[in-house]
Design a protein around this motif. Structure first.
Motif, PDB file in Angstrom:
ATOM      1  N   LYS A  45       0.831  -1.211   0.000  1.00  0.00           N
ATOM      2  CA  LYS A  45       0.000   0.000   0.000  1.00  0.00           C
ATOM      3  C   LYS A  45       0.866   1.262   0.000  1.00  0.00           C
ATOM      4  CE  LYS A  45      -4.223  -1.390  -0.070  1.00  0.00           C
ATOM      5  NZ  LYS A  45      -5.105  -0.997  -1.157  1.00  0.00           N
ATOM      6  N   LEU A  46       1.958   1.233   0.778  1.00  0.00           N
ATOM      7  CA  LEU A  46       2.862   2.375   0.829  1.00  0.00           C
ATOM      8  C   LEU A  46       3.469   2.651  -0.535  1.00  0.00           C
ATOM      9  CD1 LEU A  46       4.290   4.497   2.579  1.00  0.00           C
ATOM     10  CD2 LEU A  46       6.091   2.813   2.986  1.00  0.00           C
ATOM     11  N   THR A  47       3.916   1.608  -1.213  1.00  0.00           N
ATOM     12  CA  THR A  47       4.475   1.832  -2.557  1.00  0.00           C
ATOM     13  C   THR A  47       3.402   2.303  -3.521  1.00  0.00           C
ATOM     14  OG1 THR A  47       4.184  -0.516  -3.101  1.00  0.00           O
ATOM     15  CG2 THR A  47       6.350   0.175  -2.263  1.00  0.00           C
ATOM     16  N   GLU A  48       2.181   1.822  -3.339  1.00  0.00           N
ATOM     17  CA  GLU A  48       1.078   2.296  -4.190  1.00  0.00           C
ATOM     18  C   GLU A  48       0.826   3.781  -3.965  1.00  0.00           C
ATOM     19  OE1 GLU A  48      -3.722   1.679  -4.309  1.00  0.00           O
ATOM     20  OE2 GLU A  48      -2.483  -0.091  -3.891  1.00  0.00           O
ATOM     21  N   TYR A  49       0.812   4.230  -2.709  1.00  0.00           N
ATOM     22  CA  TYR A  49       0.625   5.640  -2.406  1.00  0.00           C
ATOM     23  C   TYR A  49       1.806   6.476  -2.880  1.00  0.00           C
ATOM     24  CZ  TYR A  49      -3.434   4.552   0.473  1.00  0.00           C
ATOM     25  OH  TYR A  49      -4.658   4.144   0.909  1.00  0.00           O
ATOM     26  N   ARG A  50       3.015   5.920  -2.754  1.00  0.00           N
ATOM     27  CA  ARG A  50       4.190   6.649  -3.217  1.00  0.00           C
ATOM     28  C   ARG A  50       4.110   6.874  -4.721  1.00  0.00           C
ATOM     29  NH1 ARG A  50       9.694   4.618  -0.930  1.00  0.00           N
ATOM     30  NH2 ARG A  50      10.254   6.794  -1.094  1.00  0.00           N
ATOM     31  N   PHE A  51       3.697   5.831  -5.464  1.00  0.00           N
ATOM     32  CA  PHE A  51       3.564   6.008  -6.909  1.00  0.00           C
ATOM     33  C   PHE A  51       2.446   6.992  -7.232  1.00  0.00           C
ATOM     34  CE2 PHE A  51       5.763   1.811  -7.283  1.00  0.00           C
ATOM     35  CZ  PHE A  51       6.894   2.306  -7.898  1.00  0.00           C
ATOM     36  N   LEU A  52       1.386   6.958  -6.443  1.00  0.00           N
ATOM     37  CA  LEU A  52       0.280   7.890  -6.647  1.00  0.00           C
ATOM     38  C   LEU A  52       0.753   9.323  -6.421  1.00  0.00           C
ATOM     39  CD1 LEU A  52      -2.830   8.175  -7.097  1.00  0.00           C
ATOM     40  CD2 LEU A  52      -3.030   8.159  -4.626  1.00  0.00           C
ATOM     41  N   VAL A  53       1.530   9.545  -5.352  1.00  0.00           N
ATOM     42  CA  VAL A  53       2.039  10.879  -5.051  1.00  0.00           C
ATOM     43  C   VAL A  53       3.031  11.316  -6.116  1.00  0.00           C
ATOM     44  CG1 VAL A  53       3.434  12.194  -3.397  1.00  0.00           C
ATOM     45  CG2 VAL A  53       1.601  10.736  -2.583  1.00  0.00           C
ATOM     46  N   VAL A  54       3.898  10.420  -6.551  1.00  0.00           N
ATOM     47  CA  VAL A  54       4.881  10.766  -7.576  1.00  0.00           C
ATOM     48  C   VAL A  54       4.194  11.099  -8.888  1.00  0.00           C
ATOM     49  CG1 VAL A  54       6.766   9.838  -8.993  1.00  0.00           C
ATOM     50  CG2 VAL A  54       6.775   9.488  -6.523  1.00  0.00           C
ATOM     51  N   GLU A  55       3.185  10.348  -9.263  1.00  0.00           N
ATOM     52  CA  GLU A  55       2.486  10.580 -10.526  1.00  0.00           C
ATOM     53  C   GLU A  55       1.677  11.875 -10.495  1.00  0.00           C
ATOM     54  OE1 GLU A  55       0.147   7.269 -11.707  1.00  0.00           O
ATOM     55  OE2 GLU A  55       1.824   5.870 -11.586  1.00  0.00           O
ATOM     56  N   HIS A  56       1.100  12.216  -9.358  1.00  0.00           N
ATOM     57  CA  HIS A  56       0.218  13.379  -9.267  1.00  0.00           C
ATOM     58  C   HIS A  56       0.782  14.461  -8.343  1.00  0.00           C
ATOM     59  CE1 HIS A  56      -2.808  11.143 -11.422  1.00  0.00           C
ATOM     60  NE2 HIS A  56      -2.689  10.132 -10.564  1.00  0.00           N
ATOM     61  N   SER A  57       2.089  14.553  -8.220  1.00  0.00           N
ATOM     62  CA  SER A  57       2.689  15.507  -7.290  1.00  0.00           C
ATOM     63  C   SER A  57       2.404  16.952  -7.686  1.00  0.00           C
ATOM     64  CB  SER A  57       4.196  15.277  -7.193  1.00  0.00           C
ATOM     65  OG  SER A  57       4.817  15.514  -8.441  1.00  0.00           O
ATOM     66  N   VAL A  58       2.390  17.269  -8.969  1.00  0.00           N
ATOM     67  CA  VAL A  58       2.126  18.636  -9.419  1.00  0.00           C
ATOM     68  C   VAL A  58       0.717  19.055  -9.003  1.00  0.00           C
ATOM     69  CG1 VAL A  58       1.900  20.126 -11.431  1.00  0.00           C
ATOM     70  CG2 VAL A  58       3.747  18.443 -11.324  1.00  0.00           C
ATOM     71  N   GLU A  59      -0.260  18.166  -9.209  1.00  0.00           N
ATOM     72  CA  GLU A  59      -1.633  18.482  -8.831  1.00  0.00           C
ATOM     73  C   GLU A  59      -1.770  18.660  -7.319  1.00  0.00           C
ATOM     74  OE1 GLU A  59      -0.839  15.941 -10.802  1.00  0.00           O
ATOM     75  OE2 GLU A  59      -1.813  16.333 -12.732  1.00  0.00           O
ATOM     76  N   ILE A  60      -1.064  17.833  -6.556  1.00  0.00           N
ATOM     77  CA  ILE A  60      -1.143  17.930  -5.098  1.00  0.00           C
ATOM     78  C   ILE A  60      -0.552  19.254  -4.629  1.00  0.00           C
ATOM     79  CG2 ILE A  60      -0.258  16.965  -2.939  1.00  0.00           C
ATOM     80  CD1 ILE A  60      -0.510  14.189  -4.279  1.00  0.00           C
ATOM     81  N   TYR A  61       0.618  19.625  -5.149  1.00  0.00           N
ATOM     82  CA  TYR A  61       1.235  20.892  -4.765  1.00  0.00           C
ATOM     83  C   TYR A  61       0.378  22.083  -5.181  1.00  0.00           C
ATOM     84  CZ  TYR A  61       5.495  18.363  -3.570  1.00  0.00           C
ATOM     85  OH  TYR A  61       6.397  17.533  -2.998  1.00  0.00           O
ATOM     86  N   MET A  62      -0.198  22.018  -6.377  1.00  0.00           N
ATOM     87  CA  MET A  62      -1.072  23.118  -6.821  1.00  0.00           C
ATOM     88  C   MET A  62      -2.301  23.230  -5.921  1.00  0.00           C
ATOM     89  SD  MET A  62      -0.642  22.814 -10.976  1.00  0.00           S
ATOM     90  CE  MET A  62      -2.254  23.428 -11.259  1.00  0.00           C
TER      91      MET A  62
END
Length: 178
Positions: A45-62
């Motif tokens: 699950k942690l690696t899944e969330y890490r990939f999710l954060v890495v893939e959508h990091s720009v949207e999260i920061y915005m």
């Protein structure tokens, strides 16, 4: 025969003694496998969330920056557009109510003599009641500021006042000023 009895007796006693140990071992093995399985699921699950954060990091920061600026904008909007409380000023006439308003105020001469107040001190008391400072009173009477302070100090002593406002209140009560 004794040897065979001993051999038969030994396996039986071993099984009786190892039954609680085997249950403990089984519980221990189940717990170890359960914990290992939980750790493996958490790692996945942690690696899944890490990939999710890495893939959508720009949207999260915005989104975080947008939320920050939205909060700042709301706070500034409320602060800058806050209405100031209205100040209501009510003017109350200083002169006592009389039947004939055309009659000018006359100081109580008996009270002035009783307190020993001079004409200049009475004049200064009236100017203090008008809200003038020592400097303004000095300019109006063409005297120095120290002279006004001296007259005020003597006046306060005669009236038994400690402050300008108290002197004005005593003067109005004693009918020395309007």
């Amino acid at each position: 025969m004794e040897a065979s009895l001993q051999l038969l007796w030994f396996p039986v006693s071993l099984t009786r003694e190892s039954a609680p140990n085997s249950r403990r071992r089984a519980v221990r093995d189940i717990l170890i496998y359960g914990v290992c399985g939980g750790v493996l699921v958490a790692a996945l699950k942690l690696t899944e969330y890490r990939f999710l954060v890495v893939e959508h990091s720009v949207e999260i920061y915005m989104g975080l920056v947008a939320a920050l600026f939205a909060g700042l904008g709301i706070w500034l909007g409320l602060t800058l557009t806050r209405k100031k409380p209205a100040t209501v000023t009510i003017e109350v006439p200083a002169q006592a109510q009389t039947k004939d308003r055309s009659e000018p105020f006359i100081a109580d001469e008996r009270r002035v003599r009783q307190l020993g107040i001079t004409a200049r001190e009475l004049e200064i008391l009236g100017l203090i009641a008008a809200g003038l400072s020592n400097r303004e009173i000095a300019a109006r009477l063409f005297v120095s500021e120290n002279t006004v302070k001296t007259h005020s100090s003597r006046l306060f002593d005669k009236l038994g006042a400690k402050r300008r406002t108290q002197a004005v209140q005593i003067g109005k009560t004693a009918r020395l000023i309007p």
